[in-house]
Write a protein that holds these residues in place. Structure first.
Motif, PDB file in Angstrom:
ATOM      1  N   GLY A 145      98.745   7.148  -0.228  1.00  0.00           N
ATOM      2  CA  GLY A 145      98.061   7.707   0.930  1.00  0.00           C
ATOM      3  C   GLY A 145      98.158   9.216   0.930  1.00  0.00           C
ATOM      4  O   GLY A 145      98.513   9.836  -0.078  1.00  0.00           O
ATOM      5  N   TYR A 146      97.864   9.816   2.075  1.00  0.00           N
ATOM      6  CA  TYR A 146      97.837  11.268   2.184  1.00  0.00           C
ATOM      7  C   TYR A 146      98.600  11.705   3.440  1.00  0.00           C
ATOM      8  O   TYR A 146      98.825  10.919   4.368  1.00  0.00           O
ATOM      9  CB  TYR A 146      96.389  11.782   2.278  1.00  0.00           C
ATOM     10  N   ALA A 147      98.974  12.971   3.463  1.00  0.00           N
ATOM     11  CA  ALA A 147      99.597  13.561   4.647  1.00  0.00           C
ATOM     12  C   ALA A 147      99.228  15.040   4.710  1.00  0.00           C
ATOM     13  O   ALA A 147      99.548  15.795   3.787  1.00  0.00           O
ATOM     14  CB  ALA A 147     101.110  13.396   4.613  1.00  0.00           C
ATOM     15  N   TYR A 148      98.544  15.419   5.767  1.00  0.00           N
ATOM     16  CA  TYR A 148      98.244  16.830   6.033  1.00  0.00           C
ATOM     17  C   TYR A 148      99.256  17.300   7.078  1.00  0.00           C
ATOM     18  O   TYR A 148      99.371  16.710   8.155  1.00  0.00           O
ATOM     19  CB  TYR A 148      96.813  16.984   6.559  1.00  0.00           C
ATOM     20  N   THR A 149     100.003  18.338   6.750  1.00  0.00           N
ATOM     21  CA  THR A 149     101.041  18.844   7.648  1.00  0.00           C
ATOM     22  C   THR A 149     100.779  20.299   7.981  1.00  0.00           C
ATOM     23  O   THR A 149     100.549  21.112   7.087  1.00  0.00           O
ATOM     24  CB  THR A 149     102.437  18.736   6.988  1.00  0.00           C
TER      25      THR A 149
ATOM     26  N   ASN B 180      97.723   8.728   6.845  1.00  0.00           N
ATOM     27  CA  ASN B 180      97.525   7.279   6.907  1.00  0.00           C
ATOM     28  C   ASN B 180      98.764   6.543   6.387  1.00  0.00           C
ATOM     29  O   ASN B 180      98.709   5.343   6.142  1.00  0.00           O
ATOM     30  CB  ASN B 180      96.294   6.862   6.092  1.00  0.00           C
ATOM     31  N   LEU B 181      99.878   7.264   6.219  1.00  0.00           N
ATOM     32  CA  LEU B 181     101.106   6.622   5.767  1.00  0.00           C
ATOM     33  C   LEU B 181     101.719   5.797   6.893  1.00  0.00           C
ATOM     34  O   LEU B 181     101.332   5.931   8.062  1.00  0.00           O
ATOM     35  CB  LEU B 181     102.094   7.681   5.269  1.00  0.00           C
ATOM     36  N   HIS B 182     102.669   4.948   6.537  1.00  0.00           N
ATOM     37  CA  HIS B 182     103.261   4.015   7.504  1.00  0.00           C
ATOM     38  C   HIS B 182     103.861   4.787   8.691  1.00  0.00           C
ATOM     39  O   HIS B 182     104.582   5.769   8.505  1.00  0.00           O
ATOM     40  CB  HIS B 182     104.351   3.198   6.813  1.00  0.00           C
ATOM     41  N   PRO B 183     103.582   4.349   9.928  1.00  0.00           N
ATOM     42  CA  PRO B 183     104.106   5.050  11.110  1.00  0.00           C
ATOM     43  C   PRO B 183     105.626   5.204  11.105  1.00  0.00           C
ATOM     44  O   PRO B 183     106.147   6.223  11.566  1.00  0.00           O
ATOM     45  CB  PRO B 183     103.648   4.161  12.277  1.00  0.00           C
ATOM     46  N   ASP B 184     106.337   4.195  10.584  1.00  0.00           N
ATOM     47  CA  ASP B 184     107.797   4.299  10.541  1.00  0.00           C
ATOM     48  C   ASP B 184     108.240   5.434   9.620  1.00  0.00           C
ATOM     49  O   ASP B 184     109.218   6.137   9.898  1.00  0.00           O
ATOM     50  CB  ASP B 184     108.426   2.981  10.071  1.00  0.00           C
TER      51      ASP B 184
ATOM     52  N   GLN C  86      89.422  16.647 -10.407  1.00  0.00           N
ATOM     53  CA  GLN C  86      88.426  15.767  -9.774  1.00  0.00           C
ATOM     54  C   GLN C  86      88.843  15.438  -8.347  1.00  0.00           C
ATOM     55  O   GLN C  86      88.008  15.313  -7.449  1.00  0.00           O
ATOM     56  CB  GLN C  86      88.272  14.480 -10.592  1.00  0.00           C
ATOM     57  N   LEU C  87      90.165  15.309  -8.128  1.00  0.00           N
ATOM     58  CA  LEU C  87      90.685  15.098  -6.778  1.00  0.00           C
ATOM     59  C   LEU C  87      90.352  16.290  -5.896  1.00  0.00           C
ATOM     60  O   LEU C  87      89.894  16.132  -4.755  1.00  0.00           O
ATOM     61  CB  LEU C  87      92.199  14.894  -6.841  1.00  0.00           C
ATOM     62  N   VAL C  88      90.540  17.480  -6.433  1.00  0.00           N
ATOM     63  CA  VAL C  88      90.235  18.700  -5.686  1.00  0.00           C
ATOM     64  C   VAL C  88      88.744  18.788  -5.385  1.00  0.00           C
ATOM     65  O   VAL C  88      88.340  19.177  -4.283  1.00  0.00           O
ATOM     66  CB  VAL C  88      90.702  19.937  -6.478  1.00  0.00           C
ATOM     67  N   ALA C  89      87.905  18.391  -6.350  1.00  0.00           N
ATOM     68  CA  ALA C  89      86.455  18.397  -6.128  1.00  0.00           C
ATOM     69  C   ALA C  89      86.096  17.453  -4.979  1.00  0.00           C
ATOM     70  O   ALA C  89      85.223  17.755  -4.158  1.00  0.00           O
ATOM     71  CB  ALA C  89      85.739  17.974  -7.408  1.00  0.00           C
ATOM     72  N   GLY C  90      86.793  16.317  -4.909  1.00  0.00           N
ATOM     73  CA  GLY C  90      86.570  15.380  -3.814  1.00  0.00           C
ATOM     74  C   GLY C  90      86.943  15.983  -2.467  1.00  0.00           C
ATOM     75  O   GLY C  90      86.278  15.737  -1.454  1.00  0.00           O
ATOM     76  N   LEU C  91      87.996  16.795  -2.451  1.00  0.00           N
ATOM     77  CA  LEU C  91      88.409  17.464  -1.216  1.00  0.00           C
ATOM     78  C   LEU C  91      87.336  18.427  -0.730  1.00  0.00           C
ATOM     79  O   LEU C  91      87.071  18.532   0.472  1.00  0.00           O
ATOM     80  CB  LEU C  91      89.704  18.247  -1.456  1.00  0.00           C
TER      81      LEU C  91
ATOM     82  N   LEU D 280      89.626   8.881  -0.781  1.00  0.00           N
ATOM     83  CA  LEU D 280      89.944   9.752  -1.904  1.00  0.00           C
ATOM     84  C   LEU D 280      91.317   9.406  -2.481  1.00  0.00           C
ATOM     85  O   LEU D 280      91.496   9.329  -3.702  1.00  0.00           O
ATOM     86  CB  LEU D 280      89.906  11.214  -1.462  1.00  0.00           C
ATOM     87  N   ALA D 281      92.287   9.191  -1.604  1.00  0.00           N
ATOM     88  CA  ALA D 281      93.631   8.811  -2.052  1.00  0.00           C
ATOM     89  C   ALA D 281      93.581   7.498  -2.819  1.00  0.00           C
ATOM     90  O   ALA D 281      94.180   7.363  -3.901  1.00  0.00           O
ATOM     91  CB  ALA D 281      94.570   8.699  -0.852  1.00  0.00           C
TER      92      ALA D 281
END
Length: 232
Positions: A36-40, A52-56, A3-8, A28-29
């Protein structure tokens, strides 16, 4: 998780600007109780993160990424199918335990990562992270659909030219910049040495140092990266 993948897949279809895409990923997260999420994007010399993870944490994780000490991204580079990871895995090295110990300070203890191959032999990976010590899933993730969803997301990010949350620093010294600019104009290393009235080895060594600093294979990559970053 499917379902997470369907949301993507939906995000790839509806995102029309930076704000829409990032808000949709955050929603979605949150819907699936992730921190949160991280696209690298791991492209030699030009890696970046949208998250959207913490800047630190992003600053710290960037250091781990550059030093190749991020166990999640190491695994993503070695294996393309989506995978679930956890700080509770057996046989973690001391280095990996150090990584997860730091991550736990930011409520990151487990997660799911979907890596894909992109151009020039590089990879992109989307991760959703969780505060839970161990992330349990009751269904297998369809690897083809998951890869397709992240592939569409990657294409949308490239199309929209989304501004990264964190990007690998890139600079050229004045000499490196001058020599790279001549290469971009079609000159050879030998031509550049003649134009600048310096020894051939002076140009060759300066360009080699710039390539080494960013793990680039050849001068063509160096020129392309300098152009993308607006330095020449």
């Amino acid at each position: 998780m499917n379902q997470l993948v369907a949301g993507l897949l939906e995000i790839g279809a509806i995102a029309h600007d930076d704000a829409t895409l990032e808000a949709a990923l955050e929603d979605l997260a949150d819907r699936f109780e992730f921190t949160g999420y991280a696209y690298t994007k791991l492209l030699p010399g030009d890696s970046c993160v949208i998250s959207n993870l913490h800047p630190d944490w992003l600053k710290r994780s960037r250091k781990y990424d550059l030093d190749r000490r991020n166990p999640v991204l190491r695994r993503a580079q070695q294996s393309r199918p989506a995978f679930v990871w956890s700080s509770q895995e057996q046989n973690l090295s001391e280095e990996d335990r150090s990584f997860f110990g730091c991550a736990a300070q930011f409520e990151i203890r487990s997660g799911i990562t979907i890596p894909i191959a992109i151009s020039n032999g590089a990879i992109a990976a989307l991760s959703f992270v969780s505060p839970k010590p161990d992330l349990t899933t009751h269904e297998e993730i369809d690897p083809i659909v998951a890869s397709s969803a992240v592939g569409q997301l990657h294409a949308r990010i490239e199309q929209l030219k989304v501004i990264p949350s964190m990007q690998q620093p890139f600079y050229l010294t004045p000499k490196e910049g001058t020599y790279t600019r001549w290469l971009s104009l079609g000159k050879t290393v030998e031509d550049t040495a003649d134009i600048e009235q310096v020894k051939y080895n002076t140009v060759r060594i300066a360009l080699a140092e710039a390539r080494r600093r960013y793990d680039l294979c050849n001068n063509t990559q160096l020129v392309a990266l300098a152009i993308r970053r607006g330095l020449i």
